[in-house]
Motif scaffolding. Structure first.
Motif, PDB file in Angstrom:
ATOM      1  N   THR A 118      15.264 -16.667   5.192  1.00 49.00           N
ATOM      2  CA  THR A 118      14.173 -16.376   6.255  1.00 49.00           C
ATOM      3  C   THR A 118      13.020 -17.428   6.395  1.00 49.00           C
ATOM      4  OG1 THR A 118      13.897 -14.520   5.025  1.00 49.00           O
ATOM      5  CG2 THR A 118      12.722 -14.730   6.298  1.00 49.00           C
ATOM      6  N   LYS A 175       6.134  -8.272   0.933  1.00 51.82           N
ATOM      7  CA  LYS A 175       7.049  -7.217   1.750  1.00 51.82           C
ATOM      8  C   LYS A 175       7.108  -5.905   1.179  1.00 51.82           C
ATOM      9  CE  LYS A 175       9.089 -11.078   4.152  1.00 51.82           C
ATOM     10  NZ  LYS A 175      11.139 -11.952   4.357  1.00 51.82           N
ATOM     11  N   ASP A 176       7.867  -5.284   2.175  1.00 56.99           N
ATOM     12  CA  ASP A 176       8.154  -3.565   1.168  1.00 56.99           C
ATOM     13  C   ASP A 176       9.187  -2.997   1.262  1.00 56.99           C
ATOM     14  OD1 ASP A 176       9.226  -3.226   3.978  1.00 56.99           O
ATOM     15  OD2 ASP A 176       8.741  -1.622   4.889  1.00 56.99           O
ATOM     16  N   GLN A 226       4.941  -3.845   5.773  1.00 57.24           N
ATOM     17  CA  GLN A 226       6.647  -3.816   6.340  1.00 57.24           C
ATOM     18  C   GLN A 226       6.897  -4.450   6.919  1.00 57.24           C
ATOM     19  OE1 GLN A 226       5.649  -0.403   9.024  1.00 57.24           O
ATOM     20  NE2 GLN A 226       7.796   0.092   9.192  1.00 57.24           N
ATOM     21  N   GLY A 227       7.723  -5.399   6.482  1.00 55.22           N
ATOM     22  CA  GLY A 227       8.488  -6.566   7.814  1.00 55.22           C
ATOM     23  C   GLY A 227       8.367  -7.738   7.124  1.00 55.22           C
ATOM     24  N   SER A 228       9.546  -8.961   7.908  1.00 51.11           N
ATOM     25  CA  SER A 228       8.746 -10.094   7.229  1.00 51.11           C
ATOM     26  C   SER A 228       7.838 -10.631   8.362  1.00 51.11           C
ATOM     27  CB  SER A 228      10.279 -11.072   7.635  1.00 51.11           C
ATOM     28  OG  SER A 228      11.300 -10.499   6.762  1.00 51.11           O
ATOM     29  N   ASN A 229       7.829 -10.452   9.260  1.00 46.40           N
ATOM     30  CA  ASN A 229       6.795 -11.042  10.680  1.00 46.40           C
ATOM     31  C   ASN A 229       5.712 -10.384  10.676  1.00 46.40           C
ATOM     32  OD1 ASN A 229       9.300 -11.817  11.906  1.00 46.40           O
ATOM     33  ND2 ASN A 229      10.072  -9.905  13.410  1.00 46.40           N
ATOM     34  N   SER A 230       5.307  -9.256   9.630  1.00 45.71           N
ATOM     35  CA  SER A 230       3.978  -9.181   9.676  1.00 45.71           C
ATOM     36  C   SER A 230       3.552  -9.704   8.746  1.00 45.71           C
ATOM     37  CB  SER A 230       4.025  -7.529   9.399  1.00 45.71           C
ATOM     38  OG  SER A 230       4.504  -6.664  10.632  1.00 45.71           O
ATOM     39  N   ASN A 266      14.548 -17.528  10.662  1.00 40.28           N
ATOM     40  CA  ASN A 266      14.013 -16.154  11.073  1.00 40.28           C
ATOM     41  C   ASN A 266      12.410 -16.680  11.414  1.00 40.28           C
ATOM     42  OD1 ASN A 266      15.240 -14.769   9.354  1.00 40.28           O
ATOM     43  ND2 ASN A 266      14.494 -12.801  10.681  1.00 40.28           N
ATOM     44  N   GLU A 276      20.973  -4.392  10.405  1.00 39.78           N
ATOM     45  CA  GLU A 276      20.375  -5.883  10.436  1.00 39.78           C
ATOM     46  C   GLU A 276      22.072  -6.662  10.019  1.00 39.78           C
ATOM     47  OE1 GLU A 276      17.138  -7.768  10.015  1.00 39.78           O
ATOM     48  OE2 GLU A 276      15.744  -6.006  10.037  1.00 39.78           O
TER      49      GLU A 276
END
Length: 325
Positions: A107, A54-55, A84-88, A111, A189
């Motif tokens: 996470t 992640k970033d 960029q970001g957990s989902n990516s 998530n 968040e």
């Protein structure tokens, strides 16, 4: 179906590249390393491995630890850190674009797997994530580290001494008696996540309507809390290097509300099955990653201004894991 899933996963990764984050498919490892206690492994000689992260500071450091370790072991490592970001990151792993990364058990459980109630025991939480994610998504979790980058509230040492607040129960009592005395800076968040302020308020009996909150960027919470002008308490990541640097005090989560966010390796299933020696190499590194260790590495980046790759390699050299190459 497989092709459409692959294309959906590719979109966020390409978006990161186009956003100018410096990512390139097949980027080289940023610094050379040679063998130390990690020696060449014949089974990994020339094996292509794409490492992601992640970033944010800690994630980049963890990504580089993987890259340097597997490079010393003889793998052909590609750098795809700073996504960029957990989902990516997750989408890229699910679609086989990234072979391995560090991620966090909280996470994964909340998530990625969609659970609302965390397991308070960190080992049981890891086991639940490991078993469910392999069964549902063919993702392999391994080599959990002792470091726990959970959410937390902090205050300045001066405020802690003036108010006597050392636990989240103390914080809740102060807020009930004098909301202004418990003015709190929260990240965007944290303000809305169920494992953030809403859940915290419910667990500790806080009247969220009385709370005096200032919603700010996460990076600004630390200094604002240390200054104790805009706010006297703040939401943070528990292993952030700015906590000791600014002499902030972590409030004890005495009712065990916050989920555990232990770092662990996450691998795309086919890659993990084909390369079991990767866990053997990485497990001793994960075992060394205590809260104290990772907080200090984070501090060197966020306070001293060093590059994450330099910090990661220097630590591995100091530990005898690799040499400078």
């Amino acid at each position: 179906m497989r092709k459409s899933r692959w294309l959906r996963g590719l979109i966020p990764v390409l978006a990161v590249v186009l956003a100018g984050c410096g990512l390139q498919s097949g980027g080289s490892v940023p610094l050379p390393v040679g063998p130390g206690s990690i020696t060449p492994v014949p089974e990994l000689d020339g094996v292509a491995v794409t490492v992601g992260s992640k970033d944010f500071t800690e994630a980049n450091i963890l990504g580089y630890l993987i890259e340097f370790a597997l490079t010393a072991a003889g793998a052909n490592v590609r750098d795809l850190t700073n996504i960029q970001g957990s989902n990516s990151l997750r989408d890229a792993q699910l679609n086989g674009q990234i072979d391995i990364a560090y991620d966090y058990t909280g996470t994964g459980w909340i998530n990625y797997l969609g659970n609302e109630t965390p397991e308070p025991d960190e080992r049981k939480q890891f086991d639940l994530v490991r078993d469910a994610d392999r069964a549902q998504h063919d993702m392999v979790w391994a080599a959990m580290a002792p470091m726990n980058n959970t959410y937390a509230l902090v205050t300045s040492r001066r405020t802690a001494e003036e108010t006597g607040v050392r636990t989240l129960s103390d914080y809740a009592k102060l807020l009930a008696a004098d909301p202004a005395a418990a003015a709190t800076c929260v990240g965007t968040e944290f303000n809305v996540r169920p494992d953030g302020y809403p859940g915290l308020a419910q667990k500790y009996g806080i009247d969220a309507g009385r709370a005096q909150k200032q919603i700010v960027q996460d990076a600004l919470v630390y200094q604002a809390t240390a200054d104790a002008k805009q706010c006297r308490f703040g939401s943070v990541a528990a292993t952030d290097g700015r906590i000791p640097a600014l002499d902030l005090v972590l409030l004890e989560d005495d009712k065990g509300f916050f989920p555990k966010y232990n770092a662990a390796l996450v691998m795309y299933g086919p890659f993990a099955d084909a390369n079991p020696r990767v866990v053997d190499i990485m497990a001793p590194i994960s075992a060394r990653l205590t809260n104290e260790v990772i907080t200090e590495l984070n501090r060197q980046v966020d306070i001293d201004g060093r590059e994450p790759a330099d910090v990661a390699r220097d630590w591995m050299i100091a530990e005898g894991l690799v040499t400078a190459g």
